[in-house]
Enzyme design. Structure first.
Site, PDB file in Angstrom:
ATOM      1  CB  THR A 243      -0.935   0.020   1.228  1.00 26.25           C
ATOM      2  OG1 THR A 243      -1.733  -1.171   1.196  1.00 26.25           O
ATOM      3  CG2 THR A 243      -1.870   1.227   1.208  1.00 26.25           C
TER       4      THR A 243
ATOM      5  CG  PHE B  25       0.195   4.718   3.628  1.00 24.40           C
ATOM      6  CD1 PHE B  25       0.727   3.460   3.383  1.00 24.40           C
ATOM      7  CD2 PHE B  25      -0.945   4.809   4.411  1.00 24.40           C
ATOM      8  CE1 PHE B  25       0.134   2.318   3.893  1.00 24.40           C
ATOM      9  CE2 PHE B  25      -1.546   3.670   4.934  1.00 24.40           C
ATOM     10  CZ  PHE B  25      -1.007   2.419   4.670  1.00 24.40           C
TER      11      PHE B  25
END
Ligand SMILES: O=C(O)C(=O)C[C@]1(C(=O)O)C=C[C@@H](O)C=C1
Length: 379
Positions: free
Chosen positions: A266, A268
């Site tokens: 992921t 960010f």
């Protein structure tokens, strides 16, 4: 128990009614949240789908009401959060950087905040909106929010919020996300009927959860699911969450690495009130958002301003222009879009400045969201 109606702060601001970020920010033990508090006990409340603004929150409509009752204020399970005397302290006076993230302790976003700002004070927020506003109102110094995942794709809600708020992207951080199935001690795989987690996390483990035949239930964040299972002592449910969440909430790990692909990452964004001064000393990336007139080849022309200058695009996302969704042209009605583009160049590079000047010639709107160093830790 009455469920307090929680509406996003942004909604209040946009409708002109001002409101403090949270009555609980004066309490040193309280997370940034919009929630009901009793003097001795605090109730963690997240809203049922009927209270939400539909897809505005980027969450499935199947989000269930989640109530964890009567947690003593001094419980070690509670996150440490804002105290009023910290609010006045600038980052530069030696105090720890305060970084807002969405979720509760043990969420992947907390790990991302700690990776982005080692030794920071990670401050939990109930909603993405709240994290944006916590920075805008100087309650924290930075926010770290997920923007895309290698399996689940973009976190659309945060694209929309980037435009709605006035924060700057000052960095990015990539986090390897390794999901576990967590349950109370003594609960085995065969006992499980349902699984609770963040919709993104459930989607990232689609194959495993289907194979196990578990009914999915969406909640606000992965660690929140773990916490609920622990506090309610559920024996038919597991959470998809991190090994760290298992430790924090005293659960056992029933299965490890359950994401559909072993490499699950992921990305960010790190957000601040002020932009950083772009450099040329390392690899930089710039994020922009623009809209265009309708017409043949207009998007092609827009992207050509980068191709002509050998600037590499790393991400493109289109989102609807909410206020004027349909535009009439030549007797037809078209959807209008905002295009979010990341390209590999610093705004300090003349070539990037020239590309944006070129784009400005025909874009109907253009905003630079930030120019920041590329996270090369996973290259
Ligand atoms: O629920 C969490 O733990 C989060 O940090 C949120 C979140 C997300 O929004 O994508 C972050 C990383 C993972 O991809 C799964 C969930």
């Amino acid at each position: 128990m009455a469920v307090h109606t929680v509406r996003s702060l942004a909604t209040h601001l946009h409708t002109g009614t001002s409101r403090n970020i949270s009555p609980s920010h004066r309490n040193p033990n309280a997370a940034i949240r919009l929630s009901y508090r009793s003097p001795k006990l605090r109730r963690f409340i997240s809203v049922s789908s009927s209270l939400r603004e539909g897809n505005e929150h980027g969450k499935e409509n199947s989000v269930r009401a989640l109530e964890v009752k009567n947690i003593p204020e001094e419980s070690p399970l509670l996150p440490k959060a804002l105290s009023s005397n910290q609010l006045a302290e600038p980052v530069s006076n030696g105090s720890r950087v305060r970084v807002a993230y969405q979720g509760v302790r043990g969420a992947y976003s907390e790990s991302a905040a700690e990776k982005a700002y080692p030794n920071c004070e990670a401050v939990p927020c109930e909603e993405f909106d709240t994290a944006f506003e916590a920075v805008e109102r100087w309650l924290v110094d930075r926010a770290v929010l997920p923007i895309e995942n290698s399996l689940g794709g973009s976190i659309h809600r945060n694209y929309d919020l980037l435009l709605r708020h006035n924060l700057h992207i000052v960095g990015e951080v990539k986090l390897a996300v390794r999901h576990c199935l967590l349950a109370n001690h003594g609960v085995n795989l065969v006992d499980l009927r349902r699984v609770l987690s963040h919709p993104q996390a459930l989607a990232q483990c689609e194959n495993t959860l289907t194979r196990l035949g578990l009914v999915r239930e969406a909640v606000d964040d992965t660690a929140g699911a773990a916490k609920l299972i622990a506090l309610e002592g559920l024996s038919d449910a597991a959470a998809v969450a991190s090994a760290k969440a298992a430790e924090i909430y005293g659960l056992s790990v029933v299965a490890e690495d359950i994401q559909d692909e072993s490499d699950n990452v992921t990305r960010f964004l790190m957000l601040a009130r002020e932009p950083i001064i772009p450099g040329t000393n390392k690899l930089f990336k710039t994020s922009i958002v623009f809209s265009l007139e309708e017409g043949p080849g207009v998007l092609f022309k827009a992207l050509a301003v980068f191709a002509l200058r050998q600037i590499n695009l790393t991400k493109m996302e289109s989102r609807p222009l909410r206020k004027t969704p349909l535009r009439a042209s030549g007797g037809l009605k078209y959807f209008d879009y905002l295009f979010y583009v990341d390209f590999e160049a610093s705004m300090a590079d003349e070539v990037a400045q020239n590309a944006l000047r070129h784009l400005e010639e025909f874009a109907t709107f253009l905003r630079v969201l930030g120019s920041y160093p590329v996270d090369t830790t996973m290259l």
